[in-house]
Write a protein that holds these residues in place. Structure first.
Motif, PDB file in Angstrom:
ATOM      1  N   SER A 284      18.678  22.849  42.696  1.00 18.93           N
ATOM      2  CA  SER A 284      19.041  22.479  41.326  1.00 18.93           C
ATOM      3  C   SER A 284      17.847  22.357  40.393  1.00 18.93           C
ATOM      4  O   SER A 284      18.029  22.152  39.185  1.00 18.93           O
ATOM      5  N   ALA A 285      16.654  22.472  40.950  1.00 19.65           N
ATOM      6  CA  ALA A 285      15.460  22.179  40.154  1.00 19.65           C
ATOM      7  C   ALA A 285      15.190  23.214  39.072  1.00 19.65           C
ATOM      8  O   ALA A 285      14.639  22.884  38.018  1.00 19.65           O
ATOM      9  N   GLY A 286      15.546  24.464  39.290  1.00 18.32           N
ATOM     10  CA  GLY A 286      15.185  25.515  38.332  1.00 18.32           C
ATOM     11  C   GLY A 286      16.379  26.183  37.682  1.00 18.32           C
ATOM     12  O   GLY A 286      16.341  27.392  37.407  1.00 18.32           O
ATOM     13  N   LEU A 287      17.432  25.451  37.403  1.00 14.57           N
ATOM     14  CA  LEU A 287      18.619  26.062  36.808  1.00 14.57           C
ATOM     15  C   LEU A 287      18.346  26.458  35.362  1.00 14.57           C
ATOM     16  O   LEU A 287      17.526  25.838  34.675  1.00 14.57           O
ATOM     17  N   PRO A 288      19.043  27.476  34.866  1.00 14.82           N
ATOM     18  CA  PRO A 288      18.755  27.993  33.518  1.00 14.82           C
ATOM     19  C   PRO A 288      19.104  27.011  32.410  1.00 14.82           C
ATOM     20  O   PRO A 288      19.951  26.123  32.578  1.00 14.82           O
ATOM     21  N   THR A 289      18.450  27.183  31.280  1.00 15.30           N
ATOM     22  CA  THR A 289      18.754  26.374  30.094  1.00 15.30           C
ATOM     23  C   THR A 289      20.171  26.682  29.632  1.00 15.30           C
ATOM     24  O   THR A 289      20.552  27.850  29.515  1.00 15.30           O
ATOM     25  N   PRO A 290      20.988  25.675  29.371  1.00 23.69           N
ATOM     26  CA  PRO A 290      22.390  25.929  28.991  1.00 23.69           C
ATOM     27  C   PRO A 290      22.504  26.728  27.701  1.00 23.69           C
ATOM     28  O   PRO A 290      21.705  26.557  26.767  1.00 23.69           O
ATOM     29  N   ALA A 291      23.505  27.596  27.665  1.00 18.17           N
ATOM     30  CA  ALA A 291      23.765  28.358  26.438  1.00 18.17           C
ATOM     31  C   ALA A 291      24.303  27.449  25.340  1.00 18.17           C
ATOM     32  O   ALA A 291      24.060  27.675  24.153  1.00 18.17           O
ATOM     33  N   ASP A 292      25.039  26.420  25.711  1.00 17.05           N
ATOM     34  CA  ASP A 292      25.611  25.474  24.752  1.00 17.05           C
ATOM     35  C   ASP A 292      25.314  24.066  25.256  1.00 17.05           C
ATOM     36  O   ASP A 292      25.960  23.572  26.181  1.00 17.05           O
ATOM     37  N   GLN A 349      23.836  28.530  48.544  1.00 18.24           N
ATOM     38  CA  GLN A 349      23.333  29.901  48.544  1.00 18.24           C
ATOM     39  C   GLN A 349      23.445  30.587  47.187  1.00 18.24           C
ATOM     40  O   GLN A 349      22.707  31.536  46.919  1.00 18.24           O
ATOM     41  N   TRP A 350      24.368  30.113  46.337  1.00 20.06           N
ATOM     42  CA  TRP A 350      24.513  30.813  45.055  1.00 20.06           C
ATOM     43  C   TRP A 350      24.010  30.036  43.858  1.00 20.06           C
ATOM     44  O   TRP A 350      23.871  30.597  42.764  1.00 20.06           O
ATOM     45  N   ILE A 351      23.708  28.742  44.024  1.00 21.31           N
ATOM     46  CA  ILE A 351      23.266  27.942  42.878  1.00 21.31           C
ATOM     47  C   ILE A 351      22.085  28.597  42.170  1.00 21.31           C
ATOM     48  O   ILE A 351      22.078  28.768  40.949  1.00 21.31           O
ATOM     49  N   GLY A 352      21.076  28.962  42.936  1.00 27.85           N
ATOM     50  CA  GLY A 352      19.851  29.483  42.330  1.00 27.85           C
ATOM     51  C   GLY A 352      20.029  30.803  41.612  1.00 27.85           C
ATOM     52  O   GLY A 352      19.237  31.134  40.714  1.00 27.85           O
ATOM     53  N   GLY A 353      21.047  31.570  41.975  1.00 26.22           N
ATOM     54  CA  GLY A 353      21.243  32.876  41.352  1.00 26.22           C
ATOM     55  C   GLY A 353      22.228  32.878  40.196  1.00 26.22           C
ATOM     56  O   GLY A 353      22.438  33.919  39.555  1.00 26.22           O
ATOM     57  N   ALA A 354      22.848  31.740  39.903  1.00 25.63           N
ATOM     58  CA  ALA A 354      23.843  31.682  38.823  1.00 25.63           C
ATOM     59  C   ALA A 354      23.141  31.679  37.471  1.00 25.63           C
ATOM     60  O   ALA A 354      22.136  30.980  37.269  1.00 25.63           O
ATOM     61  N   SER A 355      23.694  32.441  36.559  1.00 31.95           N
ATOM     62  CA  SER A 355      23.110  32.556  35.219  1.00 31.95           C
ATOM     63  C   SER A 355      23.638  31.466  34.299  1.00 31.95           C
ATOM     64  O   SER A 355      24.595  30.744  34.633  1.00 31.95           O
ATOM     65  N   ALA A 356      23.033  31.367  33.111  1.00 31.50           N
ATOM     66  CA  ALA A 356      23.523  30.402  32.117  1.00 31.50           C
ATOM     67  C   ALA A 356      24.974  30.696  31.761  1.00 31.50           C
ATOM     68  O   ALA A 356      25.778  29.765  31.556  1.00 31.50           O
ATOM     69  N   ASP A 357      25.329  31.968  31.692  1.00 34.36           N
ATOM     70  CA  ASP A 357      26.724  32.320  31.395  1.00 34.36           C
ATOM     71  C   ASP A 357      27.661  31.886  32.518  1.00 34.36           C
ATOM     72  O   ASP A 357      28.798  31.454  32.260  1.00 34.36           O
ATOM     73  N   ASP A 358      27.190  32.010  33.777  1.00 38.83           N
ATOM     74  CA  ASP A 358      28.001  31.555  34.903  1.00 38.83           C
ATOM     75  C   ASP A 358      28.272  30.058  34.801  1.00 38.83           C
ATOM     76  O   ASP A 358      29.416  29.603  34.967  1.00 38.83           O
ATOM     77  N   TRP A 359      27.225  29.292  34.523  1.00 37.94           N
ATOM     78  CA  TRP A 359      27.389  27.850  34.435  1.00 37.94           C
ATOM     79  C   TRP A 359      28.288  27.460  33.262  1.00 37.94           C
ATOM     80  O   TRP A 359      29.093  26.534  33.370  1.00 37.94           O
ATOM     81  N   GLN A 360      28.172  28.190  32.168  1.00 39.97           N
ATOM     82  CA  GLN A 360      29.047  27.897  31.040  1.00 39.97           C
ATOM     83  C   GLN A 360      30.500  28.190  31.395  1.00 39.97           C
ATOM     84  O   GLN A 360      31.408  27.408  31.052  1.00 39.97           O
ATOM     85  N   ARG A 361      30.727  29.282  32.107  1.00 36.81           N
ATOM     86  CA  ARG A 361      32.086  29.623  32.543  1.00 36.81           C
ATOM     87  C   ARG A 361      32.643  28.532  33.455  1.00 36.81           C
ATOM     88  O   ARG A 361      33.812  28.130  33.325  1.00 36.81           O
ATOM     89  N   LEU A 362      31.815  28.042  34.368  1.00 36.45           N
ATOM     90  CA  LEU A 362      32.280  26.998  35.286  1.00 36.45           C
ATOM     91  C   LEU A 362      32.533  25.689  34.541  1.00 36.45           C
ATOM     92  O   LEU A 362      33.489  24.964  34.842  1.00 36.45           O
ATOM     93  N   GLY A 363      31.690  25.373  33.578  1.00 39.30           N
ATOM     94  CA  GLY A 363      31.921  24.185  32.769  1.00 39.30           C
ATOM     95  C   GLY A 363      33.223  24.272  31.995  1.00 39.30           C
ATOM     96  O   GLY A 363      33.987  23.301  31.911  1.00 39.30           O
TER      97      GLY A 363
END
Length: 537
Positions: A284-292, A349-363
Motif C-alpha cells: 500500500s505504500a506506493g499507490l497512485p495519487t487519486p484522480a478525485d 498480488q494486484w494492489i501494486g499494479g492497480a491504476s488511479a482509474d482502477d481505484w476510482q472505479r472500486l471506490g
C-alpha cells in the motif's frame, strides 16, 4: 438457514414439491438433499440428474440444484435453475425464497427482498419464507420490520429456535431489552443448553446475569451431549456470570476454558498475521495519487480494536442529522474480493499494479453498494473494526473518506476482547499473547498512516471522551466536517437500531467505571508483558 428438507415437504402438502414423482424419484431427491447438507456435490448432482431424467424439469429437483449452485457460489447457475423451477410452478413459495437467497449473495438486494416478500405472500402460513425475510431485514438494519416478520415466524412455529434467537437479537438492537430477555429465556425453556440464547443474555452487557443463571449454566455445562458451539457460548456466558457476581478467579477460569475450546476450532497464527500486515504495508505504500481527492467524502470509517468504544463513537455520529449509522458493513471487503475474482489474483498480488482509474472505479463501486445507507441522510458510518488493515488502500480508493481510529487503554481493550466470543474464525482474541501481538500490529499500522496524513485519520480516545465529553464530541464532529449539533451530546436518547454487542451500553449515559482489568491482577500478566506494561508478579 437452509430451505426445508424433503421430509418437511412431505409433511407440508401446501408446498407440492413432490407432486408427479415416482417413489424412486422421491428417494433420489431425499438422497440429493442429504448430500447437499453434507457438502457432497458429486452425489447430489448424480441424484438430481437421475430425478430430472425420470421427470424432466421437475421444480423440486431444479430448486435443489439451485441450492447446490448457491452453496458453491455459482450465482448465475443457481438463479437460472430457480427461475426454471418458478416457470414450472409460479406459485412455489420455497423457490421464490431460495431465489432471494441467490440474489442476495449476488449483491442484488432489491430483487432479493422482492423475492422474499413474494414468497411470504404466496405462503403466508409457511414459517420459512417469513424467517428468510426477517433474518435479512435484520441484517440490513431494518430492525422494526424484522421484528414484525420474526414475530410471524414465532406465531407459526413457536418451537423454531433460530427464529426465537433472532427475534431476541432484533429486540436487543431495538433497545427492547425486557422483551429480548423473555425471548432468550423462552428458547432456554425449550433447550436449556442453547448457546445462542445464553450468548444473547450475556451480550446485554448492562444486565447482570444472576446467581441462578450461573448455577443453571454450570449444571448445563456438565452435560455430555452438548455440541462445541453451544458449549463455547455457554462458557463465555458463565465467565460473565461469575464476573457479575464479583468472582473474578472463577470468571477467568471459565473464559480461559471457553477461549481454549474456541481456538481448537481454528487456530490464529500471530506470526503469519504479522507477515501479512508487513506485506499489506509494503503493497500500500506506493499507490497512485487519486484522480478525485474528494471521492468518498460521504463515508466515515470507524476502525480499531473490537470493544474499544467504536459503537459509542458511531452512536454519537449517528445522532447527527447528517449521518446514518450503518454499523459493521462487509462492502469494502466484498468490493476488493470482487476485484480479486475478476483479476484471478489475491489482493496482495494486484494492489501494486492497480491504476488511479482502477481505484476510482472500486471506490465508486463501494459507494454504489452502500447507497441505501444515504437515502435519507447524506453521509454514513462504516464501523467494521478490522478495516484498519485497509487504511492504506482507502487513501487511493476513497480518499475523501474520514477514518476514526477508536482507541481505548490497550489493557482494558485487550481484556474486553478476551471476554467476548467472536464468530469469525480464526480470531486473535483466544489467547492473551495473541491479543497483545495483534494490538502491536494494529497500533504500528495506524501510527504510520496517521503520521502520513493526519487530516484523514483521527485517533479518538475513549478515556478522553469520558473525561471531557463535549470537548471530544465537538472535536470529532469538526474532524468529520460536521457542524456541531447538541443532539450528539445526548446520544443515549437515539432510537436507531444498534447491531453490535454494545447495543445495551450505548443506550445509557457515559459510565466512568468501565475498567475491569484491575480485578484480575496477575492473571493478566501475559497480556501486560506482551503490551510492554509492567507485570504484577
Amino acid at each position: 438457514m437452509s430451505s426445508p428438507s424433503i421430509e418437511q415437504c412431505q409433511r407440508n402438502r401446501a408446498e407440492p414439491c413432490l407432486d408427479g414423482l415416482a417413489p424412486a424419484a422421491v428417494q433420489q431427491l431425499q438422497a440429493a438433499a442429504q448430500a447437499i447438507r453434507e457438502g457432497v456435490e458429486g452425489a447430489a448432482r448424480q441424484a438430481l440428474d437421475t430425478v430430472l431424467a425420470m421427470t424432466p424439469e421437475h421444480p423440486e429437483a431444479l430448486r435443489l440444484y439451485g441450492i447446490l449452485h448457491t452453496r458453491a457460489q455459482r450465482h448465475d447457475e443457481a438463479r437460472a435453475m430457480l427461475q426454471r423451477a418458478i416457470a414450472q410452478w409460479p406459485d412455489y413459495a420455497l423457490a421464490h425464497s431460495d431465489l432471494g437467497n441467490v440474489q442476495q449473495a449476488a449483491g442484488e438486494l432489491d430483487d432479493a427482498f422482492a423475492s422474499w416478500r413474494q414468497a411470504c405472500a404466496l405462503a403466508p402460513e409457511s414459517a420459512m419464507p417469513w424467517f428468510n425475510l426477517g433474518r435479512n431485514l435484520q441484517q440490513q438494519g431494518d430492525t422494526g420490520a424484522a421484528i414484525d416478520a420474526l414475530r410471524q415466524v414465532h406465531a407459526l412455529a413457536p418451537d423454531f429456535l433460530p427464529a426465537l434467537i433472532l427475534l431476541g437479537d432484533a429486540l436487543v438492537h431495538a433497545g427492547r431489552f425486557d422483551d429480548a430477555d423473555a425471548r432468550y429465556r423462552e428458547a432456554l425453556a425449550l433447550h436449556p443448553a442453547c448457546g445462542d440464547a445464553w450468548r444473547g443474555l450475556a451480550n446485554m452487557k448492562t444486565r447482570p446475569l444472576s446467581g441462578i443463571d450461573r448455577e443453571q449454566l454450570a449444571t448445563a455445562l456438565r452435560r455430555t451431549d452438548i455440541d462445541p458451539p453451544d458449549r463455547i457460548a455457554m462458557g463465555f456466558a458463565l465467565g460473565k456470570a461469575y464476573e457479575d457476581q464479583c468472582q473474578y478467579e472463577q470468571a477467568f477460569a471459565a473464559l480461559n476454558t471457553a477461549n481454549a475450546q474456541l481456538r481448537e476450532l481454528a487456530t490464529w497464527h500471530a506470526g503469519a498475521f504479522h507477515a501479512h500486515v508487513d506485506a499489506m504495508l509494503a503493497a500500500s505504500a506506493g499507490l497512485p495519487t487519486p484522480a478525485d481527492a474528494t471521492l468518498g467524502h460521504e463515508v466515515i470509517f470507524i476502525v480499531g480494536l473490537p470493544r474499544s468504544g467504536s459503537t459509542l463513537f458511531e452512536q454519537i455520529l449517528a445522532t447527527h442529522p447528517e449521518v446514518e449509522g450503518a454499523s459493521e458493513l462487509p462492502d469494502l471487503e466484498q468490493v476488493l474480493g470482487e476485484e480479486s475474482t475478476r483479476r484471478r489474483q489475491p489482493l496482495l498480488q494486484w494492489i501494486g499494479g492497480a491504476s488511479a482509474d482502477d481505484w476510482q472505479r472500486l471506490g465508486q463501486r463501494y459507494l454504489q453498494r452502500t447507497a441505501r445507507w444515504r437515502r435519507t441522510r447524506p453521509r454514513h458510518t462504516d464501523k467494521l473494526p478490522s478495516n484498519w488493515l485497509l487504511t492504506g488502500v482507502l487513501a487511493a480508493m476513497l480518499p475523501g473518506a474520514r477514518i476514526v481510529d477508536a482507541r481505548r487503554t490497550a489493557l482494558e481493550a485487550g481484556w474486553s476482547c478476551y471476554k467476548q466470543q467472536f464468530y469469525r474464525l480464526p480470531h486473535f482474541a483466544c489467547t492473551l499473547t495473541d491479543i497483545a501481538a495483534y494490538i502491536r500490529d494494529y497500533e504500528r499500522v495506524m501510527a504510520q498512516w496517521q503520521a502520513a496524513d493526519p487530516r484523514r485519520i483521527r485517533i479518538q480516545r475513549y478515556e478522553a471522551l469520558l473525561a471531557e465529553p463535549e470537548h471530544e464530541i465537538r472535536a470529532l464532529l469538526a474532524f468529520c466536517g460536521l457542524p456541531f449539533d447538541p443532539a450528539c451530546l445526548h446520544y443515549d436518547r437515539a432510537t436507531r437500531s444498534v447491531r453490535t454487542a454494545s447495543a445495551a451500553q450505548v443506550r445509557r449515559p457515559l459510565q466512568r467505571d468501565t475498567a475491569r482489568a484491575g480485578h484480575y491482577g496477575a492473571l493478566l500478566d501475559p497480556l501486560r508483558f506482551g503490551l510492554g506494561i509492567p507485570t504484577i508478579k
